[in-house]
Write a protein that holds these residues in place. Structure first.
Motif, mmCIF file in Angstrom:
data_model
loop_
_atom_site.group_PDB
_atom_site.id
_atom_site.type_symbol
_atom_site.label_atom_id
_atom_site.label_comp_id
_atom_site.label_asym_id
_atom_site.label_seq_id
_atom_site.Cartn_x
_atom_site.Cartn_y
_atom_site.Cartn_z
ATOM 1 N N ALA A 254 0.844 -1.195 0.000
ATOM 2 C CA ALA A 254 0.000 0.000 0.000
ATOM 3 C C ALA A 254 0.876 1.240 0.000
ATOM 4 O O ALA A 254 2.080 1.175 0.250
ATOM 5 C CB ALA A 254 -0.915 0.004 1.227
ATOM 6 N N GLY A 255 0.241 2.366 -0.255
ATOM 7 C CA GLY A 255 0.952 3.639 -0.178
ATOM 8 C C GLY A 255 1.782 3.931 -1.410
ATOM 9 O O GLY A 255 2.078 3.068 -2.225
ATOM 10 N N ALA A 263 -0.580 3.733 3.582
ATOM 11 C CA ALA A 263 0.192 2.615 4.118
ATOM 12 C C ALA A 263 0.133 2.603 5.638
ATOM 13 O O ALA A 263 -0.069 1.553 6.272
ATOM 14 C CB ALA A 263 1.640 2.711 3.640
ATOM 15 N N TYR A 280 5.360 -5.129 5.560
ATOM 16 C CA TYR A 280 4.977 -4.039 4.661
ATOM 17 C C TYR A 280 5.920 -3.984 3.473
ATOM 18 O O TYR A 280 7.153 -4.027 3.632
ATOM 19 C CB TYR A 280 4.991 -2.694 5.379
ATOM 20 C CG TYR A 280 4.799 -1.551 4.409
ATOM 21 C CD1 TYR A 280 3.546 -1.284 3.871
ATOM 22 C CD2 TYR A 280 5.879 -0.781 3.973
ATOM 23 C CE1 TYR A 280 3.363 -0.285 2.936
ATOM 24 C CE2 TYR A 280 5.712 0.223 3.037
ATOM 25 C CZ TYR A 280 4.450 0.467 2.524
ATOM 26 O OH TYR A 280 4.285 1.452 1.590
ATOM 27 N N GLY A 282 6.461 -1.498 0.040
ATOM 28 C CA GLY A 282 6.038 -0.304 -0.673
ATOM 29 C C GLY A 282 6.923 0.887 -0.352
ATOM 30 O O GLY A 282 7.816 0.808 0.499
#
Length: 491
Positions: A254-255, A263, A280, A282
């Motif tokens: 995300a982000g 994010a 995570y 990204g």
């Protein structure tokens, strides 16, 4: 669990029950429950004796229920005036019962000889909507709409009989003028339109009257809504031998440089939603670590980030080449995947349909319209049809966000779920990112896609209530309140 059944199912159950009961017994049960609910409304505003009640009646059994209920109120000292929408047409037995109890039955266009019923608009304590029943189609006719407006304009509470006249019982659509009730007294079972917007917001407080249909209704409803006990039974709780990996590791893609906050919010929802760990991937790693230092970050691609039990992809991702490749990479994983926001625009429908692992799509009305190739207004007007079509077309579980969130899956004979929690303050930037992370964490913990989406929506809406308490709320506030919502449900 609150369940709802289609009109055809309810009618079949009613016919089966009426075949075993004396004639008129079912209507009397309905009228007794309706009169009791009306009595409660009148008592809150003062008293039953001496009150003025206007009953708006159509020509069908719905009007009969209202007339018999009016007779019960009249016998308790209320002044009851029944106004027929169609001149001379109303349930004969109900009309006779009301007149025998001291009430009046007149036509909407009655002259002075039939009583100056129009003068009642100056003081009315309760309006009962018995114009159309569950078989009604389309909005109110102009004469009926004008009649409703005349008596509702003075501020008296409105109680609808079975459902507000003018709404569609099976779909929740409103195709024209419709009654806006303060309360709806429904009989035997909830109807889908009472739980789905835009019709649901016209129903007011719901009161279900048991008229004995239970044994006649099928085991599988058309619609269901989880209650606290149902959600509590589904919440994942770590055992003594659990570690962060057994609790579930969620991967989040995300982000972007433009939307790094997406994010952060998705990770916030995941960590508050019980994930043992979050990986995570990204360009928002710095922002994520600054807010949540426990997050495991990786430069990508997602398939190289390490083992996960589920993926969330899409919030704030943008539409560049890297974003397209990330969505393709995640959809190739053999674990549950939740696709939201930008990911919905970038996915390949054929790839989603071909997946063997579960897929959850979480569009709002605009995104759903784009996926279906129809105007947004069509989705907003027919939310139930839209979520079912999306689930079937993509062979996925679909969470359609909105004032009433719906969850559908492509499996046969599986009820659509409607979420009863939330607040209008939840319509704020980033709240969907929190929901994605929260629902993804439940997927990683092992909940089935339909359960994860339903529980995620329930907790998300409840958290918004806790965070807002009647005031504006930001997405991060919702994420922080997930723990309070969780405790609330468990308690």
């Amino acid at each position: 669990m609150r369940t709802a059944y289609s009109v055809s199912t309810v009618r079949a159950a009613e016919q089966a029950l009426m075949a075993r009961l004396p004639e008129g017994a079912l209507m009397q049960r309905a009228a007794a429950g309706l009169a009791a609910a009306c009595t409660d409304v009148l008592r809150r505003g003062g008293r039953v004796y001496g009150s003025r009640v206007v009953v708006l009646v159509g020509s069908g059994d719905n009007g009969g229920d209202a007339l018999y209920a009016g007779a019960r109120l009249a016998r308790r000292g209320a002044g009851v005036l029944a106004v027929r929408v169609s001149p001379g047409r109303a349930h004969a037995g109900g009309s006779a019962a009301l007149r025998a109890a001291g009430g009046r039955v007149v036509d909407d266009d009655a002259g002075p000889a039939e009583g100056r019923h129009r003068d009642w608009g100056r003081r009315v304590d309760l309006v009962v909507d018995g114009i159309t029943g569950i078989g009604g189609r389309g909005g109110l006719r102009p004469a009926a709409a004008a009649l409703v407006e005349r008596y509702a304009a003075h501020g008296a509470p409105v109680v609808a009989v079975d459902l507000p006249s003018g709404v569609e019982a099976d779909t929740g659509e409103v195709r024209g003028d419709a009654v806006r009730a303060d309360a709806t007294v429904t009989f035997g079972a909830y109807k889908p339109g009472l739980l789905i917007d835009p019709a649901a917001e016209r129903a007011g407080a719901l009161h279900l009257v048991d008229i004995g249909l239970g044994a006649e209704l099928p085991d599988v409803p058309d619609l269901e809504a989880l209650q606290y006990a149902d959600v509590a039974a589904l919440l994942p709780v770590p055992g003594a031998g659990s570690d962060k990996y057994r609790r579930g590791v969620l991967g989040i893609v995300a982000g972007s440089a433009r939307y790094p906050g997406a994010a952060v919010l998705a990770v916030s929802g995941a960590l508050r939603g019980g994930a043992g760990a979050v990986r995570y991937v990204g360009p928002g790693a710095d922002a994520v670590i600054a807010r949540h230092p426990e997050t495991l970050v990786h430069a990508g691609p997602p398939s190289k980030a390490g083992r996960v039990q589920a993926w969330v992809v899409g919030p704030g991702l943008g539409d560049g080449t890297d974003a397209v490749e990330a969505v393709c990479d995640v959809l190739s994983a053999d674990v549950p995947v939740l696709v939201d926001a930008d990911g919905l625009r970038l996915l390949d429908a054929a790839v989603v349909r071909a997946r063997t692992a579960p897929t959850v799509l979480t569009p709002h009305a605009g995104e759903a319209a784009a996926l279906l190739g129809v105007p947004r207004e069509e989705v907003e007007a027919g939310r139930l049809d839209a979520v079912r079509e999306l689930a079937s077309r993509f062979r996925a579980t679909v969470l359609l966000k909105g004032s009433t969130t719906l969850v559908a899956t492509h499996g046969p004979r599986t009820p659509v779920r409607v979420n009863p929690t939330g607040t209008s303050w939840l319509a704020t930037a980033g709240s969907g990112d929190v929901l994605s992370g929260l629902t993804g964490s439940l997927l990683a913990a092992g909940l089935a896609p339909r359960d994860a989406a339903s529980v995620g929506a329930h907790l998300h809406g409840l958290a918004a209530r806790h965070a807002s308490d009647g005031s504006p709320v930001a997405a991060q506030d919702v994420a922080e309140a997930i723990r309070a919502a969780w405790r609330d449900v468990r308690a």
